[in-house]
Design a protein around this motif. Structure first.
Motif, PDB file in Angstrom:
ATOM      1  N   VAL A 145      -7.810  12.521   5.662  1.00  0.00           N
ATOM      2  CA  VAL A 145      -6.450  12.865   5.223  1.00  0.00           C
ATOM      3  C   VAL A 145      -5.387  12.244   6.123  1.00  0.00           C
ATOM      4  O   VAL A 145      -4.491  11.530   5.638  1.00  0.00           O
ATOM      5  N   PRO A 146      -5.430  12.452   7.446  1.00  0.00           N
ATOM      6  CA  PRO A 146      -4.401  11.819   8.282  1.00  0.00           C
ATOM      7  C   PRO A 146      -4.502  10.298   8.320  1.00  0.00           C
ATOM      8  O   PRO A 146      -3.478   9.607   8.478  1.00  0.00           O
ATOM      9  N   THR A 147      -5.716   9.767   8.152  1.00  0.00           N
ATOM     10  CA  THR A 147      -5.881   8.307   8.155  1.00  0.00           C
ATOM     11  C   THR A 147      -5.199   7.690   6.942  1.00  0.00           C
ATOM     12  O   THR A 147      -4.552   6.636   7.036  1.00  0.00           O
ATOM     13  N   VAL A 148      -5.323   8.338   5.799  1.00  0.00           N
ATOM     14  CA  VAL A 148      -4.636   7.864   4.595  1.00  0.00           C
ATOM     15  C   VAL A 148      -3.121   7.874   4.813  1.00  0.00           C
ATOM     16  O   VAL A 148      -2.413   6.942   4.404  1.00  0.00           O
ATOM     17  N   GLY A 149      -2.615   8.903   5.452  1.00  0.00           N
ATOM     18  CA  GLY A 149      -1.186   8.962   5.748  1.00  0.00           C
ATOM     19  C   GLY A 149      -0.752   7.813   6.651  1.00  0.00           C
ATOM     20  O   GLY A 149       0.305   7.198   6.442  1.00  0.00           O
ATOM     21  N   ARG A 150      -1.573   7.515   7.655  1.00  0.00           N
ATOM     22  CA  ARG A 150      -1.254   6.417   8.569  1.00  0.00           C
ATOM     23  C   ARG A 150      -1.235   5.078   7.832  1.00  0.00           C
ATOM     24  O   ARG A 150      -0.359   4.235   8.054  1.00  0.00           O
ATOM     25  N   VAL A 151      -2.226   4.889   6.950  1.00  0.00           N
ATOM     26  CA  VAL A 151      -2.285   3.651   6.172  1.00  0.00           C
ATOM     27  C   VAL A 151      -1.044   3.520   5.298  1.00  0.00           C
ATOM     28  O   VAL A 151      -0.449   2.444   5.186  1.00  0.00           O
ATOM     29  N   ALA A 152      -0.636   4.620   4.657  1.00  0.00           N
ATOM     30  CA  ALA A 152       0.541   4.588   3.783  1.00  0.00           C
ATOM     31  C   ALA A 152       1.806   4.218   4.557  1.00  0.00           C
ATOM     32  O   ALA A 152       2.716   3.581   4.014  1.00  0.00           O
ATOM     33  N   ARG A 153       1.861   4.611   5.832  1.00  0.00           N
ATOM     34  CA  ARG A 153       3.058   4.359   6.630  1.00  0.00           C
ATOM     35  C   ARG A 153       3.083   2.966   7.258  1.00  0.00           C
ATOM     36  O   ARG A 153       4.162   2.478   7.625  1.00  0.00           O
ATOM     37  N   THR A 154       1.913   2.325   7.402  1.00  0.00           N
ATOM     38  CA  THR A 154       1.871   1.115   8.224  1.00  0.00           C
ATOM     39  C   THR A 154       1.371  -0.148   7.526  1.00  0.00           C
ATOM     40  O   THR A 154       1.657  -1.255   7.988  1.00  0.00           O
ATOM     41  N   VAL A 155       0.634  -0.016   6.431  1.00  0.00           N
ATOM     42  CA  VAL A 155       0.009  -1.192   5.807  1.00  0.00           C
ATOM     43  C   VAL A 155       0.897  -1.725   4.685  1.00  0.00           C
ATOM     44  O   VAL A 155       1.351  -0.955   3.830  1.00  0.00           O
ATOM     45  N   PRO A 156       1.160  -3.036   4.650  1.00  0.00           N
ATOM     46  CA  PRO A 156       2.006  -3.624   3.603  1.00  0.00           C
ATOM     47  C   PRO A 156       1.423  -3.407   2.211  1.00  0.00           C
ATOM     48  O   PRO A 156       0.203  -3.396   2.020  1.00  0.00           O
ATOM     49  N   ALA A 157       2.299  -3.251   1.242  1.00  0.00           N
ATOM     50  CA  ALA A 157       1.881  -2.971  -0.132  1.00  0.00           C
ATOM     51  C   ALA A 157       0.990  -4.065  -0.695  1.00  0.00           C
ATOM     52  O   ALA A 157       0.017  -3.785  -1.409  1.00  0.00           O
ATOM     53  N   GLU A 158       1.285  -5.338  -0.387  1.00  0.00           N
ATOM     54  CA  GLU A 158       0.484  -6.427  -0.939  1.00  0.00           C
ATOM     55  C   GLU A 158      -0.956  -6.387  -0.433  1.00  0.00           C
ATOM     56  O   GLU A 158      -1.888  -6.761  -1.141  1.00  0.00           O
ATOM     57  N   GLN A 159      -1.153  -5.916   0.783  1.00  0.00           N
ATOM     58  CA  GLN A 159      -2.505  -5.776   1.320  1.00  0.00           C
ATOM     59  C   GLN A 159      -3.241  -4.613   0.640  1.00  0.00           C
ATOM     60  O   GLN A 159      -4.424  -4.707   0.324  1.00  0.00           O
ATOM     61  N   LEU A 160      -2.508  -3.545   0.378  1.00  0.00           N
ATOM     62  CA  LEU A 160      -3.098  -2.389  -0.294  1.00  0.00           C
ATOM     63  C   LEU A 160      -3.485  -2.718  -1.739  1.00  0.00           C
ATOM     64  O   LEU A 160      -4.491  -2.215  -2.246  1.00  0.00           O
ATOM     65  N   GLU A 161      -2.724  -3.562  -2.377  1.00  0.00           N
ATOM     66  CA  GLU A 161      -2.987  -3.896  -3.778  1.00  0.00           C
ATOM     67  C   GLU A 161      -4.337  -4.587  -3.970  1.00  0.00           C
ATOM     68  O   GLU A 161      -4.855  -4.647  -5.082  1.00  0.00           O
ATOM     69  N   ARG A 162      -4.899  -5.126  -2.901  1.00  0.00           N
ATOM     70  CA  ARG A 162      -6.216  -5.748  -3.003  1.00  0.00           C
ATOM     71  C   ARG A 162      -7.302  -4.732  -3.353  1.00  0.00           C
ATOM     72  O   ARG A 162      -8.387  -5.102  -3.787  1.00  0.00           O
ATOM     73  N   LEU A 163      -6.995  -3.452  -3.164  1.00  0.00           N
ATOM     74  CA  LEU A 163      -7.946  -2.391  -3.518  1.00  0.00           C
ATOM     75  C   LEU A 163      -7.847  -1.992  -4.984  1.00  0.00           C
ATOM     76  O   LEU A 163      -8.678  -1.226  -5.472  1.00  0.00           O
ATOM     77  N   ARG A 164      -6.856  -2.508  -5.701  1.00  0.00           N
ATOM     78  CA  ARG A 164      -6.635  -2.109  -7.090  1.00  0.00           C
ATOM     79  C   ARG A 164      -7.852  -2.372  -7.989  1.00  0.00           C
ATOM     80  O   ARG A 164      -8.239  -1.504  -8.772  1.00  0.00           O
ATOM     81  N   PRO A 165      -8.489  -3.565  -7.906  1.00  0.00           N
ATOM     82  CA  PRO A 165      -9.663  -3.797  -8.761  1.00  0.00           C
ATOM     83  C   PRO A 165     -10.796  -2.803  -8.500  1.00  0.00           C
ATOM     84  O   PRO A 165     -11.484  -2.385  -9.442  1.00  0.00           O
ATOM     85  N   LEU A 166     -10.985  -2.410  -7.252  1.00  0.00           N
ATOM     86  CA  LEU A 166     -12.023  -1.427  -6.934  1.00  0.00           C
ATOM     87  C   LEU A 166     -11.690  -0.071  -7.544  1.00  0.00           C
ATOM     88  O   LEU A 166     -12.571   0.609  -8.095  1.00  0.00           O
TER      89      LEU A 166
END
Length: 231
Positions: A97-118
């Motif tokens: 839970v806290p790790t997801v919050g950290r990712v949401a605050r620090t990781v760029p959206a374009e990098q996160l979008e790479r998880l969309r196909p999964l």
């Protein structure tokens, strides 16, 4: 002795790893039942291999906590108690839970979008009632998401927890649509993280883990009752 569904092992494959994968799949499908003792020679005959790689694979599963050795008899599939399920869920909640919050605050959206196909693959697999592919995609999504926090040890801990808390004997739970609902939570979670809505993402992850806890309990109960196999 149940018949294991179409999992003969190719001669050219690394037998120990392939046999272990086949046995994990049989556990998930409910073809191997918690509390039942299985002999290596009988399982080897089902898979079309010698008993040696089966014994080696079972030792790997023993280290993962999925089976336990029974002297002069074989291996017993480990039974999951309510306390086990609660403790696994508690640890994953504290970590993820806290790790997801950290990712949401620090990781760029374009990098996160790479998880969309999964995330979409998880939903598609659930809609097709392919639980094994659902679990494989779910496994990859969660670990790749957590890896974005940059802590390798954290990912290793969660990967080990996921192995030990496998969904035993899911049977036909997916027919109720509950797996599809759980699958769609991955897209909801990803949308919130991409939008940088950290607190809402944390709550979504907490809710998702609670739903998984319920599926664990129902899947384990069906496995113990001899519920129907997946395929």
């Amino acid at each position: 002795m149940p018949h294991l569904t179409s999992r003969a092992i190719p001669v050219q494959a690394p037998l120990r790893d392939q046999v272990a994968d086949a046995l994990r799949a049989a556990l998930i499908a409910g073809e191997l039942r918690p509390g039942v003792v299985y002999s290596a020679p009988a399982l080897a005959a089902e898979l079309g291999v010698s008993a040696t790689p089966v014994r080696e694979a079972m030792l790997d599963l023993t280290r993962e906590g999925l089976v336990e050795a029974v002297r002069n008899k074989g291996f017993r599939i480990t039974e999951m108690t309510d306390r086990d399920l609660d403790e696994f869920t508690d640890i994953r909640t504290l970590v993820e839970v806290p790790t997801v919050g950290r990712v949401a605050r620090t990781v760029p959206a374009e990098q996160l979008e790479r998880l969309r196909p999964l995330a979409q693959e998880i939903v598609t697999s659930a809609q097709k009632h392919d639980v094994l592919k659902y679990l494989e995609a779910d496994h990859r999504f969660h670990l790749e998401l957590l890896s974005l926090a940059g802590n390798r040890r954290l990912v290793e801990v969660v990967a080990d927890l996921r192995k030990r808390s496998r969904l035993y004997g899911l049977g036909d739970l997916d027919e109720s649509g509950r797996l599809v609902a759980s699958a769609r939570e991955h897209i909801e979670l990803l949308d919130l993280i991409v939008a940088g809505r950290a607190e809402e993402a944390e709550e979504c992850m907490r809710r998702h883990l609670s739903h998984i806890r319920t599926l664990w309990a129902d899947g384990s109960a069906r496995a113990e009752d001899g519920g129907p196999a997946l395929r």
